[in-house]
Scaffold this motif. Structure first.
Motif, mmCIF file in Angstrom:
data_model
loop_
_atom_site.group_PDB
_atom_site.id
_atom_site.type_symbol
_atom_site.label_atom_id
_atom_site.label_comp_id
_atom_site.label_asym_id
_atom_site.label_seq_id
_atom_site.Cartn_x
_atom_site.Cartn_y
_atom_site.Cartn_z
ATOM 1 N N GLU A 1 -0.387 5.564 0.881
ATOM 2 C CA GLU A 1 -1.581 5.149 0.172
ATOM 3 C C GLU A 1 -2.500 4.496 1.187
ATOM 4 O O GLU A 1 -2.057 3.946 2.155
ATOM 5 C CB GLU A 1 -1.189 4.143 -0.902
ATOM 6 C CG GLU A 1 -2.289 3.906 -1.851
ATOM 7 C CD GLU A 1 -1.905 2.879 -2.874
ATOM 8 O OE1 GLU A 1 -2.843 2.290 -3.388
ATOM 9 O OE2 GLU A 1 -0.724 2.661 -3.112
ATOM 10 N N HIS A 2 -3.782 4.587 0.904
ATOM 11 C CA HIS A 2 -4.680 3.994 1.891
ATOM 12 C C HIS A 2 -5.938 3.452 1.260
ATOM 13 O O HIS A 2 -6.598 4.162 0.561
ATOM 14 C CB HIS A 2 -5.079 5.070 2.879
ATOM 15 C CG HIS A 2 -5.741 4.504 4.053
ATOM 16 N ND1 HIS A 2 -5.445 4.843 5.316
ATOM 17 C CD2 HIS A 2 -6.673 3.554 4.144
ATOM 18 C CE1 HIS A 2 -6.198 4.162 6.131
ATOM 19 N NE2 HIS A 2 -6.950 3.385 5.433
ATOM 20 N N HIS A 3 -6.235 2.220 1.496
ATOM 21 C CA HIS A 3 -7.598 1.752 1.237
ATOM 22 C C HIS A 3 -7.946 0.666 2.206
ATOM 23 O O HIS A 3 -7.116 -0.026 2.692
ATOM 24 C CB HIS A 3 -7.845 1.273 -0.196
ATOM 25 C CG HIS A 3 -6.670 0.758 -0.904
ATOM 26 N ND1 HIS A 3 -6.780 -0.112 -1.920
ATOM 27 C CD2 HIS A 3 -5.364 0.981 -0.770
ATOM 28 C CE1 HIS A 3 -5.615 -0.394 -2.392
ATOM 29 N NE2 HIS A 3 -4.741 0.259 -1.716
ATOM 30 N N GLY B 1 1.985 8.044 3.403
ATOM 31 C CA GLY B 1 2.840 6.887 3.133
ATOM 32 C C GLY B 1 1.938 5.999 2.360
ATOM 33 O O GLY B 1 1.312 6.485 1.500
ATOM 34 N N LEU B 2 1.758 4.744 2.682
ATOM 35 C CA LEU B 2 0.657 3.998 2.045
ATOM 36 C C LEU B 2 -0.168 3.451 3.175
ATOM 37 O O LEU B 2 0.365 2.866 4.054
ATOM 38 C CB LEU B 2 1.205 2.855 1.209
ATOM 39 C CG LEU B 2 0.302 1.676 1.022
ATOM 40 C CD1 LEU B 2 -0.803 1.991 0.084
ATOM 41 C CD2 LEU B 2 1.031 0.502 0.525
ATOM 42 N N ALA C 1 3.014 1.775 4.677
ATOM 43 C CA ALA C 1 1.560 1.565 4.676
ATOM 44 C C ALA C 1 1.039 1.255 6.062
ATOM 45 O O ALA C 1 1.769 0.739 6.907
ATOM 46 C CB ALA C 1 1.209 0.418 3.750
ATOM 47 N N PHE C 2 -0.240 1.615 6.278
ATOM 48 C CA PHE C 2 -0.983 1.203 7.475
ATOM 49 C C PHE C 2 -2.192 0.403 7.032
ATOM 50 O O PHE C 2 -2.756 0.686 5.991
ATOM 51 C CB PHE C 2 -1.605 2.399 8.191
ATOM 52 C CG PHE C 2 -0.676 3.232 8.965
ATOM 53 C CD1 PHE C 2 -0.269 4.447 8.476
ATOM 54 C CD2 PHE C 2 -0.239 2.826 10.204
ATOM 55 C CE1 PHE C 2 0.571 5.246 9.212
ATOM 56 C CE2 PHE C 2 0.592 3.630 10.947
ATOM 57 C CZ PHE C 2 1.008 4.837 10.442
ATOM 58 N N THR D 1 1.465 -2.361 10.283
ATOM 59 C CA THR D 1 2.394 -1.500 9.550
ATOM 60 C C THR D 1 3.163 -2.352 8.556
ATOM 61 O O THR D 1 3.424 -3.533 8.795
ATOM 62 C CB THR D 1 3.391 -0.800 10.491
ATOM 63 O OG1 THR D 1 4.103 -1.796 11.237
ATOM 64 C CG2 THR D 1 2.684 0.155 11.439
ATOM 65 N N PHE D 2 3.510 -1.740 7.434
ATOM 66 C CA PHE D 2 4.270 -2.406 6.378
ATOM 67 C C PHE D 2 5.530 -1.591 6.149
ATOM 68 O O PHE D 2 5.452 -0.410 5.830
ATOM 69 C CB PHE D 2 3.437 -2.484 5.095
ATOM 70 C CG PHE D 2 2.185 -3.295 5.276
ATOM 71 C CD1 PHE D 2 2.134 -4.625 4.917
ATOM 72 C CD2 PHE D 2 1.044 -2.718 5.835
ATOM 73 C CE1 PHE D 2 0.980 -5.371 5.091
ATOM 74 C CE2 PHE D 2 -0.112 -3.455 6.024
ATOM 75 C CZ PHE D 2 -0.137 -4.788 5.646
ATOM 76 N N CYS D 3 6.674 -2.236 6.352
ATOM 77 C CA CYS D 3 7.941 -1.513 6.268
ATOM 78 C C CYS D 3 9.004 -2.471 5.725
ATOM 79 O O CYS D 3 9.265 -3.514 6.337
ATOM 80 C CB CYS D 3 8.323 -1.019 7.669
ATOM 81 S SG CYS D 3 9.590 0.220 7.683
#
Length: 489
Positions: free
Chosen positions: A2-4, A28-29, A335-336, A347-349
């Motif tokens: 997902e991206h915003h 991914g997000l 997510a990035f 990064t989110f992991c």
């Protein structure tokens, strides 16, 4: 993914797909930060184009320097208290919207604030607007009785709110966009808004994407495989791209990366100017055979490619220089968030956050920032305009009763943590274990305050959306009960 992207008080990039809610990157997000770059987005175009015509010198990226706001940060958040509580649901809701599922209390999934108006969107599709000055609900934004609002976007170019909705009348099958100036919303005059992109058929898997960095809107109509680009300032149509072989389009400052269907061991790519759609570069990226592509991302002149069980590749599209990051060091994130100002990406992991540079080096690990929600949703995270601070809803370890150490058990309440992106240090937090954290006292005769029924610990339980208003220095949180809380000093 997902991206915003985020800017003070708004998403810088948000994609909503028909039939299921998602934001920007489909691998991914992902997200990009809440502030458009100060440098001209055309820089990216020139960098790519210069290489094509064989000239130009490469300038080293400007080092990320902590800004002054990072240092004044603890002071800024000192003595934060619970100031107000707004309820998205009340007895009137049944008279104002006809769909019974909108009457049921559901969690807040998105908060946007602009010009002293706070918008809270519940998972059911009900969206309420609150006046921060009077602390009263102004209206519900569901102007049609069968309207389910899926997402919100604040357009700073004309100080208006865009709602993206689906309707029972067409079985919730296609997205409809509407723009309403904040000034009219403040007066409760929702009928002064008007529909956008009425010519477009946005049925699944069609989408609309708002890109504040470049001031553009991208739509995709699945039935004729057509992408269209509009100007975010006036919604004028600019150009279209029609090609059934396009797998995905990703947007970066000044440019669009067009990713085509992959063949056995490569993927054709094209970089376009976002202003007029002209091709700046066409090339092919080699892939490992029979390996799933986790993501392909573009950040200025850098291309990031990651496949399952393979190293991360960072390729400079101007000269094909390659940097590899070992797969044991760089796990595929959920997510990035790209930080355009500082040439970094977050990064989110597995509930952890890390900052990387485009040389593939880990720049920051965060020491007290374990995210509450495992599947990172950027509606729970805010990054400040200077990109020096990340505010998130985080886990709290229970304190032992003897006052010694933490027990290692996780509390049912979380804390709102503010961490410096350059150092990884937690500089301030709103924590249920803070004895000074209280409900702000009422001044006698002040009738503008809301009624707060929650206790402070209850307000810090199960937060599902978070927003920081930098102009007012206030944090807004929404929870699973459909309540919105205002925290400030």
């Amino acid at each position: 993914m997902e991206h915003h992207h985020h800017k003070p008080g708004l998403r810088v990039r948000l994609r909503i797909t028909a039939a299921r809610r998602r934001a920007w990157f489909s691998a991914g997000l992902h997200s990009t930060c809440r502030k458009p770059p100060r440098r001209d987005p055309a820089d990216s175009v020139h960098k790519v184009a210069r290489r094509e015509i064989g000239g130009g010198h490469r300038r080293p990226p400007r080092p990320a320097a902590p800004s002054s706001s990072a240092f004044s940060c603890p002071e800024k958040f000192r003595n934060f208290q619970l100031q107000e509580e707004y309820d998205t649901y009340d007895d009137e809701v049944q008279f104002l919207v006809q769909l019974p599922f909108l009457w049921s209390r559901t969690k807040i999934i998105e908060i946007v604030a602009a010009k002293d108006v706070i918008f809270a969107l519940a998972q059911s599709g009900l969206c309420a607007a609150f006046n921060r000055t009077t602390n009263k609900r102004i209206c519900y934004l569901n102007i049609s009785p069968d309207e389910v609002i899926r997402s919100l976007f604040y357009n700073k170019n004309n100080e208006s709110l865009i709602t993206v909705s689906v309707y029972e009348s067409d079985r919730f099958s296609s997205l409809k966009c509407r723009t309403t100036p904040i000034e009219y919303i403040r007066r409760g005059q929702l009928n002064n808004g008007f529909p956008l992109f009425e010519t477009e058929s946005l049925k699944y898997p069609g989408f609309v994407e708002f890109d504040d960095v470049n001031g553009k809107v991208l739509t995709f109509s699945a039935q004729d495989s057509t992408y269209k680009v509009f100007d975010l300032k006036n919604y004028n149509f600019l150009y279209s791209i029609c090609d059934k072989n396009i797998q995905e389009i990703k947007i970066s400052p000044g440019i669009m990366l067009v990713i085509y269907q992959k063949t056995n061991c490569n993927v054709p790519l094209r970089i376009l100017s976002i202003e007029d759609g002209t091709t700046l570069k066409t090339f092919t990226q080699l892939l490992h055979r029979n390996r799933k592509v986790d993501f392909i991302e573009q950040f200025n002149e850098k291309l990031l490619v990651k496949q399952d069980k393979e190293n991360l590749q960072i390729i400079d599209v101007r000269n094909s220089d390659l940097i590899e990051v070992n797969k044991t060091e760089f796990m595929t994130p959920s997510a990035f968030i790209f930080l355009y100002e500082n040439n970094l990406f977050l990064t989110f992991c597995n509930r952890t956050v890390a900052a990387w540079n485009f040389r593939g080096e880990l720049v920051t690990s965060f020491d007290d920032h374990e995210l509450w929600h495992p599947n990172c949703n950027t509606n729970n995270i805010y990054i400040t305009a200077d990109q020096d601070l990340i505010i998130s809803y985080c886990k709290v370890l229970k304190q032992a009763t003897d006052g010694c150490d933490e027990t290692g058990e996780v509390s049912s309440m979380g804390s709102i943590n503010m961490s410096n992106i350059f150092t990884g240090k937690c500089v301030a937090k709103i924590s249920p274990s803070d004895p000074t954290l209280t409900i702000a006292p009422r001044r006698r005769g002040d009738t503008s305050r809301s009624t707060i029924r929650s206790t402070v610990p209850e307000a810090l339980e199960d937060i599902t959306a978070l927003f920081y208003d930098e102009d007012r220095n206030e944090i807004y949180t929404g929870n699973s009960k459909g309540l919105v809380h205002v925290w400030s000093n």
